[in-house]
Design a protein around this motif. Structure first.
Motif, PDB file in Angstrom:
ATOM      1  N   LEU A 223       0.854  -1.189   0.000  1.00 32.97           N
ATOM      2  CA  LEU A 223       0.000   0.000   0.000  1.00 32.97           C
ATOM      3  C   LEU A 223       0.895   1.245   0.000  1.00 32.97           C
ATOM      4  N   GLY A 224       1.972   1.188   0.773  1.00 33.70           N
ATOM      5  CA  GLY A 224       2.917   2.301   0.810  1.00 33.70           C
ATOM      6  C   GLY A 224       3.554   2.556  -0.548  1.00 33.70           C
ATOM      7  N   LEU A 225       3.952   1.507  -1.250  1.00 35.61           N
ATOM      8  CA  LEU A 225       4.553   1.673  -2.584  1.00 35.61           C
ATOM      9  C   LEU A 225       3.544   2.286  -3.554  1.00 35.61           C
ATOM     10  N   ALA A 226       2.299   1.802  -3.503  1.00 34.09           N
ATOM     11  CA  ALA A 226       1.254   2.348  -4.387  1.00 34.09           C
ATOM     12  C   ALA A 226       1.049   3.830  -4.071  1.00 34.09           C
ATOM     13  N   HIS A 227       1.008   4.157  -2.793  1.00 35.58           N
ATOM     14  CA  HIS A 227       0.798   5.545  -2.387  1.00 35.58           C
ATOM     15  C   HIS A 227       1.948   6.424  -2.854  1.00 35.58           C
ATOM     16  N   ASP A 228       3.183   5.977  -2.651  1.00 33.42           N
ATOM     17  CA  ASP A 228       4.345   6.746  -3.120  1.00 33.42           C
ATOM     18  C   ASP A 228       4.250   6.998  -4.615  1.00 33.42           C
ATOM     19  N   SER A 229       3.910   5.966  -5.387  1.00 36.71           N
ATOM     20  CA  SER A 229       3.949   6.172  -6.836  1.00 36.71           C
ATOM     21  C   SER A 229       2.769   7.007  -7.321  1.00 36.71           C
ATOM     22  N   VAL A 230       1.625   6.969  -6.620  1.00 37.38           N
ATOM     23  CA  VAL A 230       0.514   7.883  -6.944  1.00 37.38           C
ATOM     24  C   VAL A 230       0.941   9.333  -6.691  1.00 37.38           C
ATOM     25  N   ARG A 231       1.604   9.571  -5.576  1.00 34.95           N
ATOM     26  CA  ARG A 231       2.054  10.935  -5.248  1.00 34.95           C
ATOM     27  C   ARG A 231       3.141  11.387  -6.216  1.00 34.95           C
ATOM     28  N   GLU A 232       4.069  10.476  -6.531  1.00 33.92           N
ATOM     29  CA  GLU A 232       5.162  10.761  -7.482  1.00 33.92           C
ATOM     30  C   GLU A 232       4.605  11.166  -8.845  1.00 33.92           C
ATOM     31  N   ARG A 233       3.561  10.453  -9.286  1.00 34.90           N
ATOM     32  CA  ARG A 233       2.972  10.722 -10.608  1.00 34.90           C
ATOM     33  C   ARG A 233       1.951  11.856 -10.566  1.00 34.90           C
TER      34      ARG A 233
END
Ligand code: MBD
Ligand code: FE
Length: 299
Positions: A223-233
């Protein structure tokens, strides 16, 4: 009484397969399967052939939902049960069933007009390990709990409740949410297995058939990885990270390439034997990007 056992698959109408591949696989961790059909691609989450079919027809909405029953006996029983209630059910051809990679298929509509399918015998490719589209610490929580849950458009909530009860789901209103305009929203949640809810409705009018699909990770770090990449994008986040009162899942909601929401989650508790209702979530779920039908005061 015969009933469905899980929300097994979804068909989605999309306009941009490449954007969907990047989102579902690069952000979410799903496996992309292209069998050269041109007008469609598949998203895999476990050993099933697929859990989601992306139909590149430009609709950018839900195309259909697939509810599983155990086998041929239950399939005949549920078709009979629906027919007796004057619900129009079309038994699909063998060819149509093959297209869905199932042994038996029936097509109908729910009271909101959402194309609904009942099936048994999905193709499970257990010779082929699930290969995530980005590194994953764990897996998607599917199995007997199905793909996840979704919130659907229903103009007549009472009719929707009757229909899904007929399919074998149980539930109730689980929140009373005081809206800024003085009204109270009372969303209704229903389940058919250990997943706390497989379908919900009653959050008011919606532009699309579907408001969101929730997918659950077994590991918090995914969930943390998904959240990071949503914020990154810089993908729109409609509801920030927070914990729901009903399933106690830690989740956030972001826009998918078709302009409706995916809710990424972790840690949901199982459906209980008795109903409860809540006035707000445990924490978080603050409103951020507006206009995705989630401008509700959960936090
Ligand atoms: C959910 O999964 C959800 O989407 C909402 C709006 C409330 C509780 C649980
Ligand atoms: Fe949800």
């Amino acid at each position: 009484m015969v009933g469905v056992t899980e929300l097994g698959y979804l068909g989605l109408s999309v306009s941009d397969l490449d954007a969907w591949k990047s989102f579902a696989c690069g952000v979410g961790g799903m496996e992309y399967v292209d069998e050269g059909e041109g007008d469609r691609a598949y998203l895999r989450m476990d050993k099933w052939h697929h859990r989601i079919t992306l139909h590149a027809d430009g609709g950018d909405d839900l195309a259909y939902l697939g509810w599983r029953v155990a086998g041929p006996v239950e399939f005949d029983e549920i078709v009979e049960k629906l027919t007796v209630q004057n619900i129009e059910v079309e038994i699909a051809s063998d060819e149509a069933a093959r297209e869905r990679r199932v042994l038996g298929l029936a097509k109908l509509k729910d009271p909101g007009g959402n194309p609904t399918e009942i099936f048994f015998g999905p193709q499970v490719d257990n010779y082929r390990p699930f290969h995530p589209g980005r590194p994953m610490f764990g897996r998607f929580v599917t199995g007997a709990e199905g793909i996840g849950h979704c919130i659907l458009r229903q103009d007549d909530v009472a009719a929707a409740v009757r229909f899904y009860q007929l399919l074998g789901l149980r539930g109730s209103v689980e929140y009373h949410l005081a809206l800024p305009n003085g009204e109270v929203a009372a969303p209704y949640f229903m389940h058919c297995n250990d997943r706390q809810h497989s379908v919900a409705f009653g959050l008011g009018p919606m532009d699309k058939r579907i408001n969101h699909l929730m997918l659950e990770y077994s590991e918090l770090d995914d969930l943390g990885l998904a959240h990071d990449s949503v914020r990154e994008r810089e993908i729109d986040v409609a509801l920030q990270l927070g914990k729901h009162a009903n399933d106690e899942a830690l989740t956030f909601y972001c826009a998918n390439p078709s302009g409706w929401l995916w809710e990424f989650g972790w840690g949901a508790k199982k459906a209980g034997p008795q109903q409860e209702h809540y006035l707000r979530d445990l924490f978080g779920h603050g409103n951020e990007a507006e206009g995705y039908g989630m401008d509700i005061p959960l936090g």
